[in-house]
Design a protein around this motif. Structure first.
Motif, mmCIF file in Angstrom:
data_model
loop_
_atom_site.group_PDB
_atom_site.id
_atom_site.type_symbol
_atom_site.label_atom_id
_atom_site.label_comp_id
_atom_site.label_asym_id
_atom_site.label_seq_id
_atom_site.Cartn_x
_atom_site.Cartn_y
_atom_site.Cartn_z
ATOM 1 N N ALA A 1 25.417 -31.188 -34.515
ATOM 2 C CA ALA A 1 24.610 -32.396 -34.349
ATOM 3 C C ALA A 1 23.242 -32.046 -33.779
ATOM 4 O O ALA A 1 22.221 -32.602 -34.190
ATOM 5 C CB ALA A 1 25.329 -33.391 -33.442
ATOM 6 N N SER B 1 29.373 -30.400 -31.936
ATOM 7 C CA SER B 1 28.250 -30.963 -31.183
ATOM 8 C C SER B 1 26.993 -30.138 -31.408
ATOM 9 O O SER B 1 25.892 -30.685 -31.512
ATOM 10 C CB SER B 1 28.593 -31.002 -29.690
ATOM 11 O OG SER B 1 27.518 -31.502 -28.946
ATOM 12 N N TRP C 1 28.814 -38.987 -34.025
ATOM 13 C CA TRP C 1 29.299 -38.612 -32.690
ATOM 14 C C TRP C 1 30.379 -37.544 -32.812
ATOM 15 O O TRP C 1 31.367 -37.694 -33.505
ATOM 16 C CB TRP C 1 29.863 -39.835 -31.962
ATOM 17 C CG TRP C 1 30.481 -39.468 -30.642
ATOM 18 C CD1 TRP C 1 31.797 -39.393 -30.324
ATOM 19 C CD2 TRP C 1 29.779 -39.100 -29.461
ATOM 20 N NE1 TRP C 1 31.967 -39.028 -29.038
ATOM 21 C CE2 TRP C 1 30.743 -38.828 -28.476
ATOM 22 C CE3 TRP C 1 28.426 -38.975 -29.140
ATOM 23 C CZ2 TRP C 1 30.400 -38.446 -27.186
ATOM 24 C CZ3 TRP C 1 28.093 -38.592 -27.861
ATOM 25 C CH2 TRP C 1 29.060 -38.339 -26.908
ATOM 26 N N TYR D 1 21.889 -37.886 -30.457
ATOM 27 C CA TYR D 1 22.906 -38.734 -31.063
ATOM 28 C C TYR D 1 22.470 -40.170 -31.359
ATOM 29 O O TYR D 1 22.978 -40.792 -32.282
ATOM 30 C CB TYR D 1 24.131 -38.816 -30.150
ATOM 31 C CG TYR D 1 24.848 -37.514 -29.954
ATOM 32 C CD1 TYR D 1 25.484 -36.875 -31.013
ATOM 33 C CD2 TYR D 1 24.914 -36.917 -28.702
ATOM 34 C CE1 TYR D 1 26.161 -35.674 -30.826
ATOM 35 C CE2 TYR D 1 25.585 -35.726 -28.501
ATOM 36 C CZ TYR D 1 26.205 -35.107 -29.567
ATOM 37 O OH TYR D 1 26.861 -33.931 -29.391
ATOM 38 N N ASP D 2 21.571 -40.721 -30.556
ATOM 39 C CA ASP D 2 21.446 -42.177 -30.542
ATOM 40 C C ASP D 2 20.328 -42.777 -31.376
ATOM 41 O O ASP D 2 20.462 -43.901 -31.833
ATOM 42 C CB ASP D 2 21.279 -42.672 -29.089
ATOM 43 C CG ASP D 2 22.616 -42.770 -28.400
ATOM 44 O OD1 ASP D 2 23.239 -41.719 -28.227
ATOM 45 O OD2 ASP D 2 23.044 -43.893 -28.070
ATOM 46 N N LYS E 1 21.293 -36.059 -24.894
ATOM 47 C CA LYS E 1 22.306 -36.687 -25.752
ATOM 48 C C LYS E 1 21.739 -37.906 -26.467
ATOM 49 O O LYS E 1 22.068 -38.156 -27.635
ATOM 50 C CB LYS E 1 23.522 -37.071 -24.916
ATOM 51 C CG LYS E 1 24.319 -35.875 -24.416
ATOM 52 C CD LYS E 1 25.399 -36.302 -23.440
ATOM 53 C CE LYS E 1 26.104 -35.097 -22.840
ATOM 54 N NZ LYS E 1 27.117 -35.495 -21.825
ATOM 55 N N PRO F 1 30.879 -34.769 -24.293
ATOM 56 C CA PRO F 1 30.516 -36.114 -24.744
ATOM 57 C C PRO F 1 30.692 -37.119 -23.619
ATOM 58 O O PRO F 1 31.511 -36.919 -22.723
ATOM 59 C CB PRO F 1 31.492 -36.380 -25.893
ATOM 60 C CG PRO F 1 32.634 -35.447 -25.652
ATOM 61 C CD PRO F 1 32.053 -34.233 -25.005
ATOM 62 N N PHE G 1 25.493 -44.395 -26.834
ATOM 63 C CA PHE G 1 25.933 -44.112 -28.195
ATOM 64 C C PHE G 1 27.092 -45.003 -28.643
ATOM 65 O O PHE G 1 28.023 -45.258 -27.903
ATOM 66 C CB PHE G 1 26.352 -42.643 -28.305
ATOM 67 C CG PHE G 1 26.622 -42.246 -29.706
ATOM 68 C CD1 PHE G 1 27.912 -42.136 -30.176
ATOM 69 C CD2 PHE G 1 25.584 -42.034 -30.593
ATOM 70 C CE1 PHE G 1 28.155 -41.789 -31.475
ATOM 71 C CE2 PHE G 1 25.822 -41.692 -31.892
ATOM 72 C CZ PHE G 1 27.116 -41.566 -32.337
#
Length: 933
Positions: free
Chosen positions: A655, A652, A645, A598-599, A594, A632, A638
């Motif tokens: 992403a 997801s 997000w 995402y970050d 993740k 999530p 995040f």
């Protein structure tokens, strides 16, 4: 009133004075800006001091030194001494117009004049060089070169600075077909191309003066560098006295910004160069054929082979106007050059490398490690260690013999990445080709070197299962020695080095596989014991580095090679009823996945700020996110306010796909794709063990996710093949090796590749062109190769039906393929809309037998060989990520077998009851609509 004649005179004086002021101002500033919609350039007396693209929102700078693009010239009169052209006060810097700047090197009494003219044109910048005689005697130019050092990524830069404001240079030094381009580490455009004009060629390069220099003529530097070899001629040019014919020469380059690789290929074609593609690669085993396409405006006069009696070369067809297809097969091991003849005596070179068959290489390397690289001396603390082999001197190095290196070299010969990849590779190979002696050797290594030495036991506190990584476990466990090595770490247990843990849990995992499949071949631990070691080492990986060092070793934020095995470990734990352990490990792994998805906009670091090793793991994280439902987690790093997000599972996956595309582009920035020689194509921009690691991601992306897979099948498979050229192997006829002849070196390997005639390795030691003579981390790449080995069939838009890693023939609606990928346990079929992978968890497809499949990818038949010659079950997994399979019908020796599917998964499993030497399998598939995209 002023008379008209006088007025015109006065106006001309004003214009002349303005021009003098302009030129004088330029002289005073010693620089001038050329700028239009396509190019921003600043020219100075010493060369180009800035090149930027007006379309680049980051304003990224190409130039890494103020003399970028400045020509160097060395000459001699008759047979006198070589002299460098005089610069300084004799250099004239002239602004000829708002689009033309000229630098002239000439002083009265000099035998020659050199002009460099920089001309702004509609689509970029032209750089022209003219050298002409100025006196009544001839002279010879022995060095004419350009410095082209880029503004490269530096660790002190911000991440944006590294990935968006710096460039990596790619070069194809190949006569008149040469070119250079620059790519950002992010993989985003624009890209700058440097293209020789007609009649200009490049023949050599080196790093003189700390720069990156390419040569139009290289007779002088080639003669000065006596050591090493070079594959192209070092030329010079002689000029007649002033006023005579042939008293001057001209050369030229075009600098153009483009947005992507397809545009680069089109520009090569447009400018009269070559857009070249090769399948399956340019490191090519002798039992496989290669095809290459030459897309060019030129008529090809001929293609000559370096070893014509050992080369089968034939023209196949002109597949489209100006795109010529050829096929070649080599029987002479080692370097093989093809020379393309075209134009006005022009030449371009294709550098191939021929190896023994891949199965031979895989087996030979494992055997060499076991028989030549293991220390067995119970009086030594490193008993059982697999260490570094020096193929130049035919010596196994050790902590007691570091070849003159001191200090940190202890880490190279006894711990960490350089040696810890060897045992896992041997274990991985033995999952498919079990050998009692090799398995016993690995267990000796675990029992005597790893457990209780390199790795803390389950009874040692604190930090049971911790890895004593650097400089080696002996030093790390000895307080006094540790004090001398790193006093600042005296308060910390030396089990913090993140990068070592995946090598060890990879070793245990493959030993678990061996113990599960061949329980009679292991003596030290059984399958349950190896699985416990696997899990506990993986658990320590997530716990100890972070606990000991906190943010310094960012376990969740840094990619480490071999950690992509964690999902396999999770599944193994689940199969053995260890659900709680599987869930713990899954939670930690998904934290990391993740974070990457995402970050962090640029999560491409590993041990260095921009690291080629990262792209194995970053792709694995993206793939995991694409095929796994993840919830999530607001407790992670995040920022929930950021738009990227997503909480809905399908979004997801979008992403994850977005991250997959980004990491793919960044990985291409350091991979040879347009450069068609064996040490560039598919390699990590300077071929090393990492070619296969990031190459796995390119190939898997092409197989499973890319909507247009063909480019990535080509590049990914070339990556798999490329670094086998680092291996020294051969037959009695070839004296057992191209790089280090002699039977004692048959199976040795190099760490990385020196491209220039003689260069410096990362170790700080000069070496000749070719592989380093130490193997080091080479086997980390080979471990990735075991995961990567497959025969891949596809209908390529240029080459037609292709079997990467196999030999193929067509007959009506069927294809007949003989796998030659080295493992012969994976068969992949890739069409635009149907993609299926068949994988055996042991055994393999019958050697030299054909796999038969229809062209629509609906049915397949093959024979499975029983490699262990006992009664057992082999698992056949059929997976389709890009498209879903609705049903599977299996006939095993004519009898039906069940195909089971795990809920929500993209694959079926069939248990094959192996009871004899071989069995025949027939499969029919039915498909759902495309679900993955």
């Amino acid at each position: 009133m002023i008379p008209m004649k006088q007025l015109k005179y006065m106006l001309s004086l004003v214009v002349l004075m303005q021009m003098k002021v302009l030129m004088g101002f330029a002289q005073e500033r010693q620089q001038f800006r050329l700028e239009n919609e396509k190019m921003e350039v600043i020219i100075s007396r010493s060369g180009i001091s800035s090149i930027k693209s007006p379309s680049d929102s980051y304003g990224a700078e190409i130039v890494g030194s103020n003399s970028w693009g400045r020509a160097n010239l060395t000459y001699r009169i008759w047979d006198g001494s070589w002299l460098a052209i005089h610069r300084g006060s004799s250099t004239n810097f002239a602004v000829l117009s708002d689009s033309v700047v000229r630098i002239t090197d000439y002083e009265k009494g000099m035998p020659q004049q050199m002009e460099q003219t920089f001309t702004l044109v509609d689509d970029g910048l032209d750089l022209d060089i003219r050298v002409k005689s100025m006196m009544q005697f001839p002279f010879e130019v022995g060095d004419l070169s350009l410095d082209l050092r880029p503004h490269g990524p530096r660790s002190e830069q911000s991440k944006e600075g590294i990935f968006q404001k710096s460039f990596i240079k790619h070069q194809y030094i190949s006569g008149h077909g040469s070119f250079i381009f620059y790519a950002k580490p992010s993989g985003n455009g624009p890209f700058l191309m440097v293209l020789p004009k007609a009649g200009t060629s490049l023949e050599y390069f080196d790093n003189q003066g700390g720069g990156e220099r390419v040569y139009i003529h290289s007779k002088l530097p080639g003669s000065l560098q006596q050591q090493g070899t070079w594959r192209q001629e070092h030329t010079s040019v002689s000029l007649n006295p002033a006023g005579e014919t042939d008293s001057e020469v001209e050369y030229g380059f075009k600098l153009r910004w483009v947005d992507g690789y397809d545009e680069m290929r089109d520009l090569l074609f447009k400018e009269g160069l070559f857009d070249i593609r090769v399948v399956p690669g340019m490191t090519i085993p002798t039992d496989l054929r290669a095809q290459f396409s030459l897309r060019t405006k030129h008529n090809i006069d001929s293609i000559s082979a370096e070893f014509p009696t050992h080369t089968e070369l034939r023209f196949v067809e002109e597949v489209t106007p100006g795109n010529y297809i050829y096929e070649v097969q080599f029987s002479k091991l080692g370097e093989n050059m093809l020379i393309i003849h075209y134009g006005d005596g022009y030449q371009t070179y294709l550098e191939f490398f021929a190896t023994e068959p891949l199965e031979t290489l895989i087996k030979k390397r494992s055997s060499f490690i076991v028989n030549h690289q293991q220390h067995r001396d119970t009086s030594k603390w490193y008993n059982g260690l697999y260490s570094i082999y020096d193929m130049k001197n035919g010596i196994l190095r050790s902590p007691d013999d570091t070849d003159g290196f001191e200090g940190w070299w202890s880490y190279v010969v006894a711990s960490d990445d350089p040696v810890l990849g060897k045992a896992p590779y041997v274990a991985a190979k033995n999952v498919y080709y079990p050998d009692d002696t090799e398995i016993a050797s690995v267990e000796y290594h675990i029992k005597n070197f790893v457990w209780g030495g390199l790795q803390r036991t389950d009874e040692e506190t604190p930090y049971p299962y911790g890895i004593h990584g650097v400089p080696n476990w002996k030093v790390a466990r000895d307080i006094n020695a540790r004090t001398a090595f790193r006093a600042r770490q005296l308060d910390r247990m030396q089990v913090w080095r993140t990068y070592d843990y995946p090598h060890v849990f990879m070793l245990y995992y493959h030993m678990y596989e061996i113990a599960s499949k061949y329980p009679d071949k292991v003596q030290y631990l059984d399958a349950a014991g190896y699985l416990e070691r696997t899990f506990q080492t993986a658990k320590a990986y997530f716990m100890y580095p972070y606990e000991i060092w906190g943010d310094y070793y960012k376990i969740y934020e840094v990619a480490c090679y071999n950690e992509l095995l964690i999902p396999d470990i999770i599944h193994a734990l689940e199969r053995h009823g260890r659900g709680d352990d599987a869930e713990w490990l899954r939670n930690e792994y998904e934290k990391k996945v993740k974070y990457f998805i995402y970050d962090d906009e640029y999560p491409y670091s590993s041990e260095y700020s921009f690291d080629r090793t990262a792209f194995e793991s970053t792709y694995a994280f993206a793939k995991y996110g694409m095929i796994t439902e993840m919830e999530p987690d607001s407790n992670l790093w995040f920022d929930k306010n950021r738009e990227i997000w997503y909480s809905h599972a399908n979004v997801s996956k979008q992403a994850a796909k977005h991250f997959m595309e980004r990491q793919h582009g960044a990985g291409l920035s350091i991979r040879g794709w347009l450069e068609t020689n064996y040490y560039k194509l598919g390699a990590d921009n300077s071929m090393s063990y990492m070619a296969k690691m990031g190459g796995w991601s390119v190939l898997d992306y092409g197989i499973n996710f890319a909507e247009k897979p063909y480019d990535w099948l080509q590049l990914g498979y070339a990556s798999y093949l490329s670094s086998w050229a680092l291996m020294n192997t051969g037959t009695p006829e070839s004296n057992y090796g191209f790089w280090a002849p002699g039977k004692e070196n048959d199976g040795a390997m190099g760490w990385a590749f020196i491209e220039q005639k003689r260069g410096r390795s990362w170790l700080g030691r000069d070496m000749d062109r070719g592989p380093w003579y130490y193997d080091g981390e080479a086997d980390l790449g080979l471990g990735a190769g075991i995961r990567m080995a497959a025969t891949v069939v596809s209908n390529d838009p240029i080459f037609g039906w292709v079997a990467y890693g196999g030999n193929i023939r067509e007959e009506k609606e069927n294809l007949y393929v003989v796998p030659k990928d080295g493992l012969n346990a994976r068969f992949v079929y890739v069409l635009a809309d149907k993609r299926v992978t068949y994988e055996l968890d042991r055994d393999g497809f019958l050697k030299d037998a054909e796999i038969i499949t229809d062209k629509n990818n609906n049915s397949i038949s093959f024979v499975v060989e029983n490699r262990s010659q006992d009664v057992h079950l082999t698992t056949l997994k059929i997976s389709a990520i890009f498209n879903d399979i609705k049903h599977v019908q299996v006939a095993f020796d004519g009898k039906p077998l069940n195909a089971t599917r795990r809920d929500g998964s993209h694959f079926f499993e069939i248990q094959l009851p192996m009871q004899q030497a071989s069995h025949h399998v027939e499969i029919k598939l039915g498909y759902e609509a495309d679900l993955a995209r």
